[in-house]
Design a protein around this motif. Structure first.
Motif, PDB file in Angstrom:
ATOM      1  N   ILE A   4       0.887  -1.108   0.055  1.00 29.46           N
ATOM      2  CA  ILE A   4       0.011  -0.171   0.086  1.00 29.46           C
ATOM      3  C   ILE A   4       0.959   1.148  -0.062  1.00 29.46           C
ATOM      4  CG2 ILE A   4      -1.805   1.282   1.167  1.00 29.46           C
ATOM      5  CD1 ILE A   4      -2.832  -1.470   0.139  1.00 29.46           C
ATOM      6  N   PRO A   5       0.596   2.099  -0.960  1.00 31.61           N
ATOM      7  CA  PRO A   5       1.518   3.270  -0.986  1.00 31.61           C
ATOM      8  C   PRO A   5       1.213   4.434   0.015  1.00 31.61           C
ATOM      9  CG  PRO A   5       0.027   3.503  -2.523  1.00 31.61           C
ATOM     10  CD  PRO A   5      -0.373   2.246  -2.081  1.00 31.61           C
ATOM     11  N   PHE A   6       1.267   4.245   1.334  1.00 35.48           N
ATOM     12  CA  PHE A   6       0.654   5.066   2.045  1.00 35.48           C
ATOM     13  C   PHE A   6       1.493   6.336   2.409  1.00 35.48           C
ATOM     14  CE2 PHE A   6       3.535   2.440   4.310  1.00 35.48           C
ATOM     15  CZ  PHE A   6       4.411   3.172   5.263  1.00 35.48           C
ATOM     16  N   GLU A   7       3.014   6.286   1.855  1.00 34.84           N
ATOM     17  CA  GLU A   7       3.746   7.275   2.117  1.00 34.84           C
ATOM     18  C   GLU A   7       3.207   8.575   1.071  1.00 34.84           C
ATOM     19  OE1 GLU A   7       4.502   4.430   0.921  1.00 34.84           O
ATOM     20  OE2 GLU A   7       6.019   3.618   2.094  1.00 34.84           O
ATOM     21  N   LYS A   8       2.651   8.180   0.230  1.00 37.64           N
ATOM     22  CA  LYS A   8       2.073   9.337  -0.766  1.00 37.64           C
ATOM     23  C   LYS A   8       0.873  10.035  -0.308  1.00 37.64           C
ATOM     24  CE  LYS A   8      -0.574   7.433  -4.736  1.00 37.64           C
ATOM     25  NZ  LYS A   8      -0.766   6.959  -5.947  1.00 37.64           N
ATOM     26  N   TYR A   9       0.429  10.062   0.875  1.00 32.28           N
ATOM     27  CA  TYR A   9      -0.736  10.736   1.399  1.00 32.28           C
ATOM     28  C   TYR A   9      -0.589  11.273   2.796  1.00 32.28           C
ATOM     29  CZ  TYR A   9      -3.242   7.668  -2.284  1.00 32.28           C
ATOM     30  OH  TYR A   9      -3.585   6.992  -3.354  1.00 32.28           O
ATOM     31  N   GLY A  29      -5.521  20.705  10.433  1.00 32.13           N
ATOM     32  CA  GLY A  29      -4.955  19.386  11.043  1.00 32.13           C
ATOM     33  C   GLY A  29      -4.517  18.624   9.722  1.00 32.13           C
ATOM     34  N   VAL A  30      -3.281  18.313   9.773  1.00 37.13           N
ATOM     35  CA  VAL A  30      -2.743  17.335   9.005  1.00 37.13           C
ATOM     36  C   VAL A  30      -1.956  16.259   9.552  1.00 37.13           C
ATOM     37  CG1 VAL A  30      -0.764  18.835   8.299  1.00 37.13           C
ATOM     38  CG2 VAL A  30      -1.606  17.124   6.464  1.00 37.13           C
ATOM     39  N   SER A  31      -2.260  14.922   9.324  1.00 32.57           N
ATOM     40  CA  SER A  31      -1.672  13.893   9.775  1.00 32.57           C
ATOM     41  C   SER A  31      -1.148  13.038   8.694  1.00 32.57           C
ATOM     42  CB  SER A  31      -2.716  13.077  10.682  1.00 32.57           C
ATOM     43  OG  SER A  31      -3.214  13.801  11.770  1.00 32.57           O
ATOM     44  N   TRP A  32      -0.161  12.091   9.129  1.00 28.30           N
ATOM     45  CA  TRP A  32       0.677  11.359   8.125  1.00 28.30           C
ATOM     46  C   TRP A  32       0.944  10.026   8.855  1.00 28.30           C
ATOM     47  CZ3 TRP A  32       2.315  16.037   9.890  1.00 28.30           C
ATOM     48  CH2 TRP A  32       3.345  15.994  10.519  1.00 28.30           C
ATOM     49  N   ILE A  33       1.298   9.176   8.342  1.00 28.72           N
ATOM     50  CA  ILE A  33       1.833   7.643   8.710  1.00 28.72           C
ATOM     51  C   ILE A  33       3.166   7.603   8.485  1.00 28.72           C
ATOM     52  CG2 ILE A  33       1.268   5.103   8.571  1.00 28.72           C
ATOM     53  CD1 ILE A  33      -1.590   5.660   7.364  1.00 28.72           C
ATOM     54  N   THR A  87       4.546  22.724   3.275  1.00 31.00           N
ATOM     55  CA  THR A  87       5.934  22.072   3.498  1.00 31.00           C
ATOM     56  C   THR A  87       5.753  20.329   4.128  1.00 31.00           C
ATOM     57  OG1 THR A  87       6.836  23.936   4.255  1.00 31.00           O
ATOM     58  CG2 THR A  87       8.158  21.968   5.012  1.00 31.00           C
ATOM     59  N   ILE A  88       4.802  20.437   4.818  1.00 30.90           N
ATOM     60  CA  ILE A  88       4.566  18.971   5.287  1.00 30.90           C
ATOM     61  C   ILE A  88       4.018  18.401   4.080  1.00 30.90           C
ATOM     62  CG2 ILE A  88       2.691  17.645   6.632  1.00 30.90           C
ATOM     63  CD1 ILE A  88       3.107  19.972   8.721  1.00 30.90           C
ATOM     64  N   LEU A  89       3.054  18.698   3.228  1.00 31.94           N
ATOM     65  CA  LEU A  89       2.359  17.978   2.287  1.00 31.94           C
ATOM     66  C   LEU A  89       3.565  17.418   1.101  1.00 31.94           C
ATOM     67  CD1 LEU A  89      -0.179  17.264   0.686  1.00 31.94           C
ATOM     68  CD2 LEU A  89       0.035  19.688  -0.666  1.00 31.94           C
ATOM     69  N   GLY A  90       4.397  18.484   0.805  1.00 35.95           N
ATOM     70  CA  GLY A  90       5.220  18.220  -0.111  1.00 35.95           C
ATOM     71  C   GLY A  90       4.778  17.895  -1.650  1.00 35.95           C
ATOM     72  N   LEU A 115      -0.742  32.400  -2.058  1.00 40.58           N
ATOM     73  CA  LEU A 115      -0.010  31.226  -2.648  1.00 40.58           C
ATOM     74  C   LEU A 115      -0.666  30.364  -3.850  1.00 40.58           C
ATOM     75  CD1 LEU A 115       1.391  29.906   0.863  1.00 40.58           C
ATOM     76  CD2 LEU A 115       2.829  30.874  -0.935  1.00 40.58           C
ATOM     77  N   VAL A 116      -0.158  29.859  -4.603  1.00 36.29           N
ATOM     78  CA  VAL A 116      -0.983  28.980  -5.397  1.00 36.29           C
ATOM     79  C   VAL A 116      -1.304  27.789  -5.102  1.00 36.29           C
ATOM     80  CG1 VAL A 116      -0.945  28.128  -7.910  1.00 36.29           C
ATOM     81  CG2 VAL A 116       0.451  30.327  -7.247  1.00 36.29           C
ATOM     82  N   ASN A 117      -2.567  27.186  -5.455  1.00 34.46           N
ATOM     83  CA  ASN A 117      -3.117  26.020  -5.065  1.00 34.46           C
ATOM     84  C   ASN A 117      -2.988  25.282  -5.940  1.00 34.46           C
ATOM     85  OD1 ASN A 117      -4.609  24.056  -3.869  1.00 34.46           O
ATOM     86  ND2 ASN A 117      -6.375  25.059  -3.517  1.00 34.46           N
ATOM     87  N   THR A 118      -2.148  24.268  -5.861  1.00 30.83           N
ATOM     88  CA  THR A 118      -1.937  23.208  -6.447  1.00 30.83           C
ATOM     89  C   THR A 118      -2.055  21.705  -5.770  1.00 30.83           C
ATOM     90  OG1 THR A 118       0.557  22.900  -6.118  1.00 30.83           O
ATOM     91  CG2 THR A 118      -0.156  24.221  -7.998  1.00 30.83           C
ATOM     92  N   VAL A 119      -2.878  21.772  -4.598  1.00 34.99           N
ATOM     93  CA  VAL A 119      -2.830  20.686  -3.802  1.00 34.99           C
ATOM     94  C   VAL A 119      -4.073  19.701  -4.357  1.00 34.99           C
ATOM     95  CG1 VAL A 119      -3.548  19.946  -1.517  1.00 34.99           C
ATOM     96  CG2 VAL A 119      -2.091  21.727  -1.840  1.00 34.99           C
ATOM     97  N   GLN A 120      -3.759  18.390  -4.444  1.00 34.60           N
ATOM     98  CA  GLN A 120      -4.729  17.472  -4.812  1.00 34.60           C
ATOM     99  C   GLN A 120      -5.227  17.002  -3.544  1.00 34.60           C
ATOM    100  OE1 GLN A 120      -3.671  14.179  -7.418  1.00 34.60           O
ATOM    101  NE2 GLN A 120      -1.889  15.023  -7.699  1.00 34.60           N
TER     102      GLN A 120
END
Length: 178
Positions: A4-9, A29-33, A87-90, A115-120
């Motif tokens: 599972i490519p969890f690192e990309k989320y 709030g932003v969380s990651w695994i 920065t966290i999103l990368g 800032l420009v929004n390019t976030v998926q």
């Protein structure tokens, strides 16, 4: 290990001044695994832009989130929160259980920070069902149904990430009960 490519989320949640079309973000709030399937979280209140409509402040939302309006006056600036998030999103993709709302509040935040929004931002449920095998889905959604939603951005983003982490740990352990 799991495929599972969890690192990309990352898992994204906002709390907002209300649900009015002119509403604005009050907490991110932003969380990651992590690679050992633990959850890390960044959360911050957001000092409002003077350009945001004060009449979009909802006392009902304030009560639901337990965030008084006065607490936002001393919160980190929206520029800091926006840059921290990016920065966290990368180059990762954000997952949310309410992507339409999150898109609105993220766009509001990033525009105010110039800032420009390019976030998926993808839907948590759709991505979960596309990503995980059936063997893990019960574990993920069992975790999602535990406890009430706290209506705080860090806790809510962490709940989404923790659900995936449970699914990942289940798969890592060969499908054995956790």
């Amino acid at each position: 290990m799991t495929d599972i490519p969890f690192e990309k989320y990352v898992f994204l949640d906002f709390e907002a001044s209300g649900l009015d079309p002119n509403s604005w973000p009050i907490e991110l709030g932003v969380s990651w695994i992590t690679t050992d399937f633990q959850v890390e979280t960044y959360a911050n209140l957001i000092k409002p832009s003077p350009d945001w409509f004060e009449d979009a402040w909802s006392p009902i939302s304030a009560e639901v989130h337990n965030i008084p309006r006065r607490d936002l006056d001393t919160a980190p600036s929206l520029d800091v929160v926006a840059r921290d998030f990016l920065t966290i999103l990368g180059d990762r993709i954000a997952l949310s259980d309410a992507p339409a709302f999150e898109r609105h509040w993220l766009e509001t935040l990033l525009q105010a920070a110039q800032l420009v929004n390019t976030v998926q931002i993808q839907d948590f449920d759709a991505t979960t069902f596309q990503t995980f095998p059936d063997a893990a889905l019960n574990h993920i959604y069992e975790r999602m149904t535990r406890g009430r939603k706290k209506h705080r951005a860090g806790d809510d983003s962490a709940k989404l990430a923790e659900a995936w982490a449970v699914g990942l740990r289940h798969l890592k352990n060969g499908g054995s009960k956790l």
